[in-house]
Enzyme design. Sequence first.
Site, PDB file in Angstrom:
ATOM      1  N   THR A  58       0.822  -1.232   0.000  1.00  0.00           N
ATOM      2  CA  THR A  58       0.000   0.000   0.000  1.00  0.00           C
ATOM      3  C   THR A  58       0.852   1.278   0.000  1.00  0.00           C
ATOM      4  OG1 THR A  58      -0.262   0.446   2.395  1.00  0.00           O
ATOM      5  CG2 THR A  58      -1.762  -1.190   1.414  1.00  0.00           C
ATOM      6  N   LYS A  62       1.337   1.930   7.155  1.00  0.00           N
ATOM      7  CA  LYS A  62      -0.005   1.737   7.706  1.00  0.00           C
ATOM      8  C   LYS A  62      -0.533   0.319   7.497  1.00  0.00           C
ATOM      9  CE  LYS A  62      -1.373   5.823   9.384  1.00  0.00           C
ATOM     10  NZ  LYS A  62      -1.956   5.969  10.736  1.00  0.00           N
ATOM     11  N   THR A  85     -13.421   2.393   8.510  1.00  0.00           N
ATOM     12  CA  THR A  85     -12.589   3.458   9.068  1.00  0.00           C
ATOM     13  C   THR A  85     -12.895   4.747   8.326  1.00  0.00           C
ATOM     14  OG1 THR A  85     -10.393   3.947   9.963  1.00  0.00           O
ATOM     15  CG2 THR A  85     -10.491   3.360   7.621  1.00  0.00           C
ATOM     16  N   SER A  88      -8.800   9.612   4.248  1.00  0.00           N
ATOM     17  CA  SER A  88      -8.629   9.765   2.801  1.00  0.00           C
ATOM     18  C   SER A  88      -7.204   9.378   2.402  1.00  0.00           C
ATOM     19  CB  SER A  88      -8.897  11.202   2.388  1.00  0.00           C
ATOM     20  OG  SER A  88      -7.958  12.042   3.018  1.00  0.00           O
ATOM     21  N   ASN A  90      -3.299   7.248   3.836  1.00  0.00           N
ATOM     22  CA  ASN A  90      -2.619   5.963   3.925  1.00  0.00           C
ATOM     23  C   ASN A  90      -3.373   4.946   4.782  1.00  0.00           C
ATOM     24  OD1 ASN A  90      -0.558   6.887   2.310  1.00  0.00           O
ATOM     25  ND2 ASN A  90       0.721   7.558   4.021  1.00  0.00           N
ATOM     26  N   GLN A  93      -6.107   3.222   2.790  1.00  0.00           N
ATOM     27  CA  GLN A  93      -5.553   2.172   1.932  1.00  0.00           C
ATOM     28  C   GLN A  93      -5.156   0.951   2.754  1.00  0.00           C
ATOM     29  OE1 GLN A  93      -2.761   3.222  -1.231  1.00  0.00           O
ATOM     30  NE2 GLN A  93      -3.170   5.372  -0.892  1.00  0.00           N
ATOM     31  N   TYR A 125      -8.193  -1.511  -3.790  1.00  0.00           N
ATOM     32  CA  TYR A 125      -8.022  -2.637  -2.869  1.00  0.00           C
ATOM     33  C   TYR A 125      -9.354  -3.293  -2.528  1.00  0.00           C
ATOM     34  CZ  TYR A 125      -3.281  -0.886  -2.392  1.00  0.00           C
ATOM     35  OH  TYR A 125      -2.001  -0.467  -2.656  1.00  0.00           O
ATOM     36  N   GLY A 191       0.722   9.199  16.630  1.00  0.00           N
ATOM     37  CA  GLY A 191       1.703   8.587  17.524  1.00  0.00           C
ATOM     38  C   GLY A 191       1.708   7.067  17.561  1.00  0.00           C
TER      39      GLY A 191
END
Lengths: 331, 331
Positions: A58, A62, A85, A88, A90, A93, A125, A191
């Site tokens: 991806t 992430k 989720t 827009s 990472n 994806q 995906y 974080g």
Amino acid sequence: MGTATKVMAEIPVLFSDVLKASKRISPYVHRTPVFTSSTADELTGRKLFFKAELLQKTGSFKARGSLNATILAKERNPSLNGTVTHSSGNHGQGVAWSARCVGVPSYVVVPSMAPASKKNAIRSYGAHLVECGTKPSDRIETYERVQKEKGLEFIPPYDHPDVIAGQGTIGLEFMEQVPELDAILVPTSGGGMGSGIAIAAKHIKPDVKVFIVSPKGKMLEECFKTGKRLWPEPPQYLDTLADAIRLQQLGHITFPILTQLAEKEVFEMSDEEMVQGMRFVMQRMKLVVEAASGASVAAAMSEKMKAMDPAMKNIGVILCGGNVDIDHLPW
Amino acid sequence: MGTATKVMAEIPVLFSDVLKASKRISPYVHRTPVFTSSTADELTGRKLFFKAELLQKTGSFKARGSLNATILAKERNPSLNGTVTHSSGNHGQGVAWSARCVGVPSYVVVPSMAPASKKNAIRSYGAHLVECGTKPSDRIETYERVQKEKGLEFIPPYDHPDVIAGQGTIGLEFMEQVPELDAILVPTSGGGMGSGIAIAAKHIKPDVKVFIVSPKGKMLEECFKTGKRLWPEPPQYLDTLADAIRLQQLGHITFPILTQLAEKEVFEMSDEEMVQGMRFVMQRMKLVVEAASGASVAAAMSEKMKAMDPAMKNIGVILCGGNVDIDHLPW
């Protein structure tokens, strides 16, 4: 190891969780390579090691955390209807790709004004795209509605132990690949990656320093030094071209972790410095990186780093992703 | 192996020369990684393996051949005064870098109108830059004068057994990394890399097919089929944005080698197709590649390839270099 064990006891993600995550996700994710650059070493007077998460599935790290969380959700609920989720970028994806790995449907809530390229990447995906309005509250309302309607599991972007453990596999791999690391520079938004890397790397080598890298305005040095969440509410986005790291606040799980494990000095980089970092990696190292990756490169090359202890010789630089539109490079 | 041995006997570079070159240069060059892309596999219906010479020292495969030739020149003449070549591109960088590895001075003749970025890259490896006029004959006159004045060894770009043996190490590595390769697509200018790869790969696996990839106008299919040098004289440059592969003619050593070892079908790609190949690799695989690399990617995705035997499943794609100016991408 005594110190590390003591610290670990207060932290909701254990090194063993990272090891389990690694075993769980390794059939699907890449063990990303580490690159070096003699030019970078000459420029900085240290030895830099670049962990290339841009080459991850991806195009960003992430994939690790979202896959770990998705596999565990399916284990806990074998009749899982799917995941949802809002993102827009990472993380969207990552969640879409992870659901496909696990074989469940996924729904990603995206602001309708997000670029077509990002929407297409998420769709490619196999995710269902759910468009929403532009306000932060629109995202929340929309994903909560979809979640309830379809009985989906929410995969959070960073503030969850399963996500943190998944991102921790970066730290595990990096310390295996370069045991001599003295410090690691981590581009940071909520974080999750910083927490995971700190938990894994400092368990393996308690002396290794984990430095947070962010855009200007993060206020994190003050928060670390006081131990308080000094950020304005509601949560703000920072004004930066590094869209992957524009959240100002750390999470409620990640902030206490990083307060304990990360260095108090934070590298706040300007957009201009990030672009210089991107350019260096693209022109000299031939890797396509997004601005957030440029931030950690810029931190490694910064005056702030130059002023630090020269005994801190071997610096790990997390190139967190490569999802930049090559038709619109920021220069 | 009987067939391979018979063919090798007629060829001025032996597999053992490639093995020796590998041993000689491996302390300096990278063993470059091989990447895959599930999207590329879906698009082509085959399995593609991308050999990333863009991650080679100097940003292109040229480092291998020029280093092998430079080390051997120094072995043959321990009081070597230095090396010289003419090139504004990857070979110039290769020769400059190789001389620094070996510890001798180098002189690179460059047309005065070459872009400053290319001149700086060559200088950055410690070479003396010698500017000349714009005609092909200016280059030759200038390098011959400098060579004579200073008593230097000329390092040719492709038409020399030591250079070919050095480039052959790509084929050696690639077959070790992906023994199941059925074919290899090689972007080709003078033919040094194609010759070296063919010698190494076909020695290891006589059935592997080596396909030449070039810009439009190479005339190589006709030359292969007739066994004759049909090219107009003096040597011409092809009209293409892939500046690394714009020579029309193969060399006098490389042409007979490739006539024997390469497939008769040549992939001639348009600039537009090369740009599509570059874009695919940069956007999806996150690797910075120059147009010549895009040519082999485009060949793998071409209609011509689509029409070929589906039993030819595992295709090696040489990404020969990444020396593109990221400020002036060709789109």
